[in-house]
Scaffold this motif. Structure first.
Motif, mmCIF file in Angstrom:
data_model
loop_
_atom_site.group_PDB
_atom_site.id
_atom_site.type_symbol
_atom_site.label_atom_id
_atom_site.label_comp_id
_atom_site.label_asym_id
_atom_site.label_seq_id
_atom_site.Cartn_x
_atom_site.Cartn_y
_atom_site.Cartn_z
ATOM 1 N N TYR A 24 0.822 -1.211 0.000
ATOM 2 C CA TYR A 24 0.000 0.000 0.000
ATOM 3 C C TYR A 24 0.856 1.261 0.000
ATOM 4 O O TYR A 24 0.502 2.270 -0.613
ATOM 5 C CB TYR A 24 -0.940 0.015 1.210
ATOM 6 N N GLY A 25 1.985 1.199 0.711
ATOM 7 C CA GLY A 25 2.860 2.362 0.752
ATOM 8 C C GLY A 25 3.494 2.665 -0.594
ATOM 9 O O GLY A 25 3.638 3.827 -0.986
ATOM 10 N N GLU A 26 3.888 1.624 -1.323
ATOM 11 C CA GLU A 26 4.561 1.800 -2.604
ATOM 12 C C GLU A 26 3.580 2.024 -3.752
ATOM 13 O O GLU A 26 3.950 2.586 -4.789
ATOM 14 C CB GLU A 26 5.437 0.584 -2.903
ATOM 15 N N HIS A 27 2.337 1.567 -3.562
ATOM 16 C CA HIS A 27 1.340 1.679 -4.637
ATOM 17 C C HIS A 27 0.035 2.261 -4.081
ATOM 18 O O HIS A 27 -0.970 1.558 -3.981
ATOM 19 C CB HIS A 27 1.073 0.306 -5.266
ATOM 20 N N PRO A 28 0.032 3.532 -3.690
ATOM 21 C CA PRO A 28 -1.193 4.126 -3.128
ATOM 22 C C PRO A 28 -2.345 4.049 -4.121
ATOM 23 O O PRO A 28 -2.169 4.252 -5.318
ATOM 24 C CB PRO A 28 -0.779 5.576 -2.845
ATOM 25 N N GLY A 29 -3.518 3.710 -3.579
ATOM 26 C CA GLY A 29 -4.686 3.578 -4.447
ATOM 27 C C GLY A 29 -4.520 2.496 -5.494
ATOM 28 O O GLY A 29 -5.012 2.628 -6.617
ATOM 29 N N MET A 30 -3.862 1.403 -5.129
ATOM 30 C CA MET A 30 -3.443 0.391 -6.107
ATOM 31 C C MET A 30 -4.608 -0.253 -6.864
ATOM 32 O O MET A 30 -4.437 -0.732 -7.982
ATOM 33 C CB MET A 30 -2.615 -0.701 -5.416
ATOM 34 N N TYR A 31 -5.797 -0.267 -6.280
ATOM 35 C CA TYR A 31 -6.938 -0.887 -6.961
ATOM 36 C C TYR A 31 -7.817 0.138 -7.685
ATOM 37 O O TYR A 31 -8.873 -0.224 -8.214
ATOM 38 C CB TYR A 31 -7.779 -1.679 -5.954
ATOM 39 N N GLY A 32 -7.376 1.398 -7.691
ATOM 40 C CA GLY A 32 -8.149 2.426 -8.374
ATOM 41 C C GLY A 32 -9.304 2.942 -7.529
ATOM 42 O O GLY A 32 -9.474 2.554 -6.368
ATOM 43 N N GLU A 33 -10.103 3.824 -8.113
ATOM 44 C CA GLU A 33 -11.215 4.442 -7.393
ATOM 45 C C GLU A 33 -12.556 3.782 -7.677
ATOM 46 O O GLU A 33 -13.510 3.957 -6.917
ATOM 47 C CB GLU A 33 -11.308 5.929 -7.745
ATOM 48 N N GLU A 34 -12.645 3.026 -8.760
ATOM 49 C CA GLU A 34 -13.915 2.403 -9.098
ATOM 50 C C GLU A 34 -14.185 1.231 -8.156
ATOM 51 O O GLU A 34 -13.275 0.473 -7.833
ATOM 52 C CB GLU A 34 -13.910 1.912 -10.550
ATOM 53 N N PRO A 35 -15.428 1.050 -7.723
ATOM 54 C CA PRO A 35 -15.734 -0.068 -6.824
ATOM 55 C C PRO A 35 -15.595 -1.397 -7.538
ATOM 56 O O PRO A 35 -15.692 -1.487 -8.768
ATOM 57 C CB PRO A 35 -17.188 0.189 -6.426
ATOM 58 N N SER A 36 -15.378 -2.455 -6.765
ATOM 59 C CA SER A 36 -15.354 -3.800 -7.331
ATOM 60 C C SER A 36 -16.770 -4.206 -7.733
ATOM 61 O O SER A 36 -17.761 -3.679 -7.207
ATOM 62 C CB SER A 36 -14.804 -4.797 -6.301
ATOM 63 N N GLU A 37 -16.876 -5.128 -8.664
ATOM 64 C CA GLU A 37 -18.200 -5.612 -9.054
ATOM 65 C C GLU A 37 -18.947 -6.242 -7.870
ATOM 66 O O GLU A 37 -20.161 -6.044 -7.733
ATOM 67 C CB GLU A 37 -18.078 -6.600 -10.213
ATOM 68 N N PRO A 38 -18.262 -7.018 -7.003
ATOM 69 C CA PRO A 38 -18.980 -7.542 -5.832
ATOM 70 C C PRO A 38 -19.560 -6.451 -4.937
ATOM 71 O O PRO A 38 -20.644 -6.614 -4.376
ATOM 72 C CB PRO A 38 -17.906 -8.352 -5.106
ATOM 73 N N ALA A 39 -18.859 -5.316 -4.806
ATOM 74 C CA ALA A 39 -19.373 -4.229 -3.969
ATOM 75 C C ALA A 39 -20.632 -3.620 -4.572
ATOM 76 O O ALA A 39 -21.580 -3.288 -3.847
ATOM 77 C CB ALA A 39 -18.307 -3.154 -3.778
ATOM 78 N N VAL A 40 -20.650 -3.467 -5.882
ATOM 79 C CA VAL A 40 -21.844 -2.934 -6.546
ATOM 80 C C VAL A 40 -23.021 -3.874 -6.327
ATOM 81 O O VAL A 40 -24.148 -3.436 -6.021
ATOM 82 C CB VAL A 40 -21.572 -2.727 -8.052
ATOM 83 N N HIS A 41 -22.761 -5.175 -6.459
ATOM 84 C CA HIS A 41 -23.817 -6.170 -6.220
ATOM 85 C C HIS A 41 -24.262 -6.126 -4.756
ATOM 86 O O HIS A 41 -25.468 -6.159 -4.465
ATOM 87 C CB HIS A 41 -23.294 -7.561 -6.574
ATOM 88 N N ARG A 63 -11.692 1.633 -1.852
ATOM 89 C CA ARG A 63 -12.540 1.908 -3.025
ATOM 90 C C ARG A 63 -13.982 1.442 -2.796
ATOM 91 O O ARG A 63 -14.932 2.116 -3.201
ATOM 92 C CB ARG A 63 -11.976 1.235 -4.278
ATOM 93 N N ASP A 64 -14.176 0.293 -2.122
ATOM 94 C CA ASP A 64 -15.531 -0.212 -1.899
ATOM 95 C C ASP A 64 -16.208 0.505 -0.734
ATOM 96 O O ASP A 64 -17.404 0.807 -0.795
ATOM 97 C CB ASP A 64 -15.509 -1.724 -1.669
ATOM 98 N N ALA A 65 -15.458 0.783 0.325
ATOM 99 C CA ALA A 65 -16.022 1.524 1.453
ATOM 100 C C ALA A 65 -16.533 2.894 1.001
ATOM 101 O O ALA A 65 -17.606 3.346 1.414
ATOM 102 C CB ALA A 65 -14.975 1.688 2.554
ATOM 103 N N LEU A 66 -15.766 3.562 0.142
ATOM 104 C CA LEU A 66 -16.181 4.866 -0.366
ATOM 105 C C LEU A 66 -17.440 4.743 -1.221
ATOM 106 O O LEU A 66 -18.326 5.603 -1.164
ATOM 107 C CB LEU A 66 -15.052 5.494 -1.187
ATOM 108 N N TYR A 67 -17.527 3.680 -1.987
ATOM 109 C CA TYR A 67 -18.727 3.466 -2.801
ATOM 110 C C TYR A 67 -19.950 3.269 -1.914
ATOM 111 O O TYR A 67 -21.012 3.860 -2.157
ATOM 112 C CB TYR A 67 -18.523 2.250 -3.709
#
Length: 225
Positions: A24-41, A63-67
């Motif tokens: 996480y330290g080396e790759h901040p926001g590594m999964y991007g800002e868009e929610p995962s498909e499971p979170a949308v479901h 990303r999912d908590a923010l969504y």
């Protein structure tokens, strides 16, 4: 459990915690800002169930908590990485949802820092298939049951034994395999069924994610009223 096995589990947990902190330290926001498909479901299921308070386990940089917060839920986001949660809080301010997001540094091998029957829904995307023993996974699901209100929804996803990385890399026993520095507990179907005992199992849906692709199950179970 023999003392040697317990020590090995603790050492693996510490190595994985350090690895995620560094990642996480080396790759901040590594999964991007868009929610995962499971979170949308999950959000659609939680809305349908009338949920207001959502607990996300293993939220990472959020990303999912923010969504969920943007969807109007009050969110408690936990992770064992303070670095990831720092990024989540900063993003919550940027997205103007800081008032609906609470974070807590927490290792799921320990009791959840919430009161009994205090949340309406729990979400965990690939958290249960981290470097947790079968015993630790059962203990975690018992904790989820404790903090959910009657009728509450628990949706989680896990990589399973049909995944391309199953039995690849370093084996740690108990269907845990480490590849590329990340340890994963690959789920056999009987484990899913065992974890659903005493719940109403709503779905076990296979899906794929990522470029490998990772092969996962999306599991939804409801706490009886």
């Amino acid at each position: 459990m023999p003392e040697s096995e317990q020590k090995q589990e603790q050492e693996l947990a510490e190595v994985q915690r350090a690895h995620w902190q560094q990642t996480y330290g080396e790759h901040p926001g590594m999964y991007g800002e868009e929610p995962s498909e499971p979170a949308v479901h999950a959000a659609s299921l939680f809305h349908a169930a009338g949920a207001r308070d959502v607990l996300e386990l293993g939220a990472g940089h959020g990303r999912d908590a923010l969504y969920f917060a943007r969807e109007g839920f009050s969110v408690t986001a936990t992770d064992f990485s303070p670095v990831g949660l720092d990024q989540l809080r900063e993003a919550a301010v940027a997205h103007a949802v800081a008032g609906r997001v609470t974070t807590a540094v927490h290792d799921v091998r320990e009791s959840l820092p919430l009161a009994d029957a205090s949340v309406d829904a729990v979400f965990a995307h690939m958290l249960l298939c981290m470097a947790l023993s079968t015993k630790e996974i059962h203990a975690l699901v018992d904790e989820v049951r404790r903090v959910l209100r009657p009728g509450g929804v628990f949706m989680y996803t896990v990589r399973h034994t049909g995944d391309a990385h199953y039995q690849v890399g370093t084996g740690h026993g108990d269907d845990i395999w480490e590849h590329g520095g990340f340890a994963v507990h690959f789920f056999p179907r009987p484990l899913v069924d065992d974890l659903a005992k005493g719940w109403r199992l709503e779905e076990v849906t296979a899906f794929e994610e990522g470029g490998l692709p990772r092969r996962l199950w999306r599991i939804t179970q409801t706490l009886p009223r």
